[in-house]
Design an enzyme around this catalytic site. Sequence first.
Site, PDB file in Angstrom:
ATOM      1  N   GLY A  12       0.783  -1.232   0.000  1.00 28.58           N
ATOM      2  CA  GLY A  12       0.000   0.000   0.000  1.00 28.58           C
ATOM      3  C   GLY A  12       0.812   1.278   0.000  1.00 28.58           C
ATOM      4  N   ASN A  14       1.550   3.037  -2.638  1.00 34.86           N
ATOM      5  CA  ASN A  14       0.809   3.968  -3.511  1.00 34.86           C
ATOM      6  C   ASN A  14      -0.423   4.505  -2.797  1.00 34.86           C
ATOM      7  OD1 ASN A  14       1.931   4.193  -6.394  1.00 34.86           O
ATOM      8  ND2 ASN A  14       2.139   2.005  -5.937  1.00 34.86           N
ATOM      9  N   ARG A  65     -14.226 -16.253 -10.587  1.00 33.73           N
ATOM     10  CA  ARG A  65     -13.842 -14.849 -10.757  1.00 33.73           C
ATOM     11  C   ARG A  65     -15.056 -13.934 -10.880  1.00 33.73           C
ATOM     12  NH1 ARG A  65      -9.095 -13.024 -11.642  1.00 33.73           N
ATOM     13  NH2 ARG A  65      -8.311 -15.013 -12.409  1.00 33.73           N
ATOM     14  N   ARG A  91      -4.900  -9.062  -8.962  1.00 36.72           N
ATOM     15  CA  ARG A  91      -5.848  -9.998  -9.575  1.00 36.72           C
ATOM     16  C   ARG A  91      -6.278  -9.483 -10.941  1.00 36.72           C
ATOM     17  NH1 ARG A  91      -8.713 -13.848  -7.235  1.00 36.72           N
ATOM     18  NH2 ARG A  91     -10.545 -13.309  -8.471  1.00 36.72           N
ATOM     19  N   LEU A  93      -9.055  -8.786 -13.613  1.00 37.13           N
ATOM     20  CA  LEU A  93     -10.462  -8.410 -13.454  1.00 37.13           C
ATOM     21  C   LEU A  93     -11.284  -8.876 -14.644  1.00 37.13           C
ATOM     22  CD1 LEU A  93      -9.689  -4.890 -12.064  1.00 37.13           C
ATOM     23  CD2 LEU A  93     -10.903  -6.696 -10.824  1.00 37.13           C
ATOM     24  N   ASN A 107      -5.235   2.175 -12.972  1.00 37.45           N
ATOM     25  CA  ASN A 107      -4.263   1.200 -12.467  1.00 37.45           C
ATOM     26  C   ASN A 107      -2.864   1.771 -12.617  1.00 37.45           C
ATOM     27  OD1 ASN A 107      -3.330  -1.382 -11.525  1.00 37.45           O
ATOM     28  ND2 ASN A 107      -2.769  -1.894 -13.626  1.00 37.45           N
ATOM     29  N   HIS A 109       1.008   0.292 -13.240  1.00 36.97           N
ATOM     30  CA  HIS A 109       1.709  -0.934 -13.620  1.00 36.97           C
ATOM     31  C   HIS A 109       3.215  -0.648 -13.635  1.00 36.97           C
ATOM     32  CE1 HIS A 109       2.266  -4.865 -15.368  1.00 36.97           C
ATOM     33  NE2 HIS A 109       3.125  -4.320 -16.211  1.00 36.97           N
ATOM     34  N   SER A 136       3.723   3.016 -15.349  1.00 41.17           N
ATOM     35  CA  SER A 136       2.678   3.624 -16.175  1.00 41.17           C
ATOM     36  C   SER A 136       1.373   3.658 -15.395  1.00 41.17           C
ATOM     37  CB  SER A 136       2.421   2.769 -17.431  1.00 41.17           C
ATOM     38  OG  SER A 136       3.607   2.506 -18.139  1.00 41.17           O
ATOM     39  N   GLN A 171       9.239   2.479  -7.695  1.00 41.66           N
ATOM     40  CA  GLN A 171       8.125   2.802  -6.793  1.00 41.66           C
ATOM     41  C   GLN A 171       8.191   4.229  -6.267  1.00 41.66           C
ATOM     42  OE1 GLN A 171       7.740  -0.450  -4.004  1.00 41.66           O
ATOM     43  NE2 GLN A 171       7.013  -1.817  -5.613  1.00 41.66           N
ATOM     44  N   GLN A 173       8.968   6.661  -8.059  1.00 40.81           N
ATOM     45  CA  GLN A 173       8.292   7.410  -9.135  1.00 40.81           C
ATOM     46  C   GLN A 173       6.787   7.174  -9.116  1.00 40.81           C
ATOM     47  OE1 GLN A 173       9.785   9.670 -11.114  1.00 40.81           O
ATOM     48  NE2 GLN A 173      11.519   9.255  -9.772  1.00 40.81           N
TER      49      GLN A 173
HETATM   50  C1  GAR Z   1       3.497  -1.396  -7.344  1.00 34.33           C
HETATM   51  O1  GAR Z   1       4.827  -1.417  -7.776  1.00 34.33           O
HETATM   52  C2  GAR Z   1       2.545  -1.517  -8.517  1.00 34.33           C
HETATM   53  O2  GAR Z   1       3.053  -0.925  -9.684  1.00 34.33           O
HETATM   54  C3  GAR Z   1       2.471  -3.009  -8.677  1.00 34.33           C
HETATM   55  O3  GAR Z   1       2.458  -3.521  -7.380  1.00 34.33           O
HETATM   56  C4  GAR Z   1       3.170  -2.635  -6.524  1.00 34.33           C
HETATM   57  C5  GAR Z   1       2.300  -2.336  -5.338  1.00 34.33           C
HETATM   58  O4  GAR Z   1       2.985  -1.601  -4.378  1.00 34.33           O
HETATM   59  N1  GAR Z   1       1.297  -3.381  -9.394  1.00 34.33           N
HETATM   60  C6  GAR Z   1       1.213  -4.435 -10.177  1.00 34.33           C
HETATM   61  O5  GAR Z   1       2.134  -5.193 -10.361  1.00 34.33           O
HETATM   62  C7  GAR Z   1      -0.143  -4.642 -10.824  1.00 34.33           C
HETATM   63  N2  GAR Z   1      -0.094  -5.700 -11.770  1.00 34.33           N
HETATM   64  P1  GAR Z   1       2.211  -0.917  -3.174  1.00 34.33           P
HETATM   65  O6  GAR Z   1       1.285  -1.982  -2.583  1.00 34.33           O
HETATM   66  O7  GAR Z   1       3.296  -0.546  -2.212  1.00 34.33           O
HETATM   67  O8  GAR Z   1       1.447   0.261  -3.696  1.00 34.33           O
END
Ligand code: GAR
Length: 210
Positions: A12, A14, A65, A91, A93, A107, A109, A136, A171, A173
């Site tokens: 978490g 982000n 799902r 996951r 979707l 999202n 990525h 992105s 991360q 960034q």
């Molecule tokens: C982040 O690096 C995000 O880009 C990636 O998971 C991490 C979550 O970090 N997301 C994916 O790979 C989605 N397919 P966080 O829980 O510390 O925000």
Amino acid sequence: MKNIVVVISGNGSNLQAIIDQCAAGKIDGQVLAVISNNADAYGLVRAEQADISTVVLDHKAYSDRDEYDHALAATIDIFQADLVVLAGFMRILSTGFVEHFAGRLLNIHPSLLPKYKGLHTHQRAIDANDEEHGCSVHFVTAELDGGPVILQARVPVFEEDTADTLAERVQEQERQIYPLVCNWFCTGRLKMENDHAYLDNQLIGPQGYA
Ligand code: GAR
């Protein structure tokens, strides 16, 4: 002020950046709820510390799902979300879910899309000897990691990098660009139409806003 629901699976960081930027008035929105498919996600602790409602929806309790995604959508709808932010939600979707939230589902990525859709993006960038890598933010459409890119951030890849050191650089960034894009959305500047992203009515190109 827009209602934001954040959906997570893990740490978490982000989410934390978005909570902090809302509190600082830099996102014209409020995080009303954090939903996790994983009861142990540290992001749930972050949400509780910020007095934000949390919901755990464990995918293992659902038979398939579609059933899970239906429950997830219904939970999000309770909070009347204007914006749904996927922040490390690990996951895939269903099309029904994505269509329900079309145009208000973001999202992040960890790659310079369209490169490295899917998992293990940092290791794949290292294995390919890429000189740069990044992240992105994109609108979510039915195609996995394929929706229109809104903003990217680039970082160098160093020879001594491991997947972990590179992830850390990326991360850092992510925590800059995701809140910014959330604010673009919340202030009405950012829209998706016909699977294309627009900022201030200008079409955003394939490498995101530049
Ligand atoms: C982040 O690096 C995000 O880009 C990636 O998971 C991490 C979550 O970090 N997301 C994916 O790979 C989605 N397919 P966080 O829980 O510390 O925000």
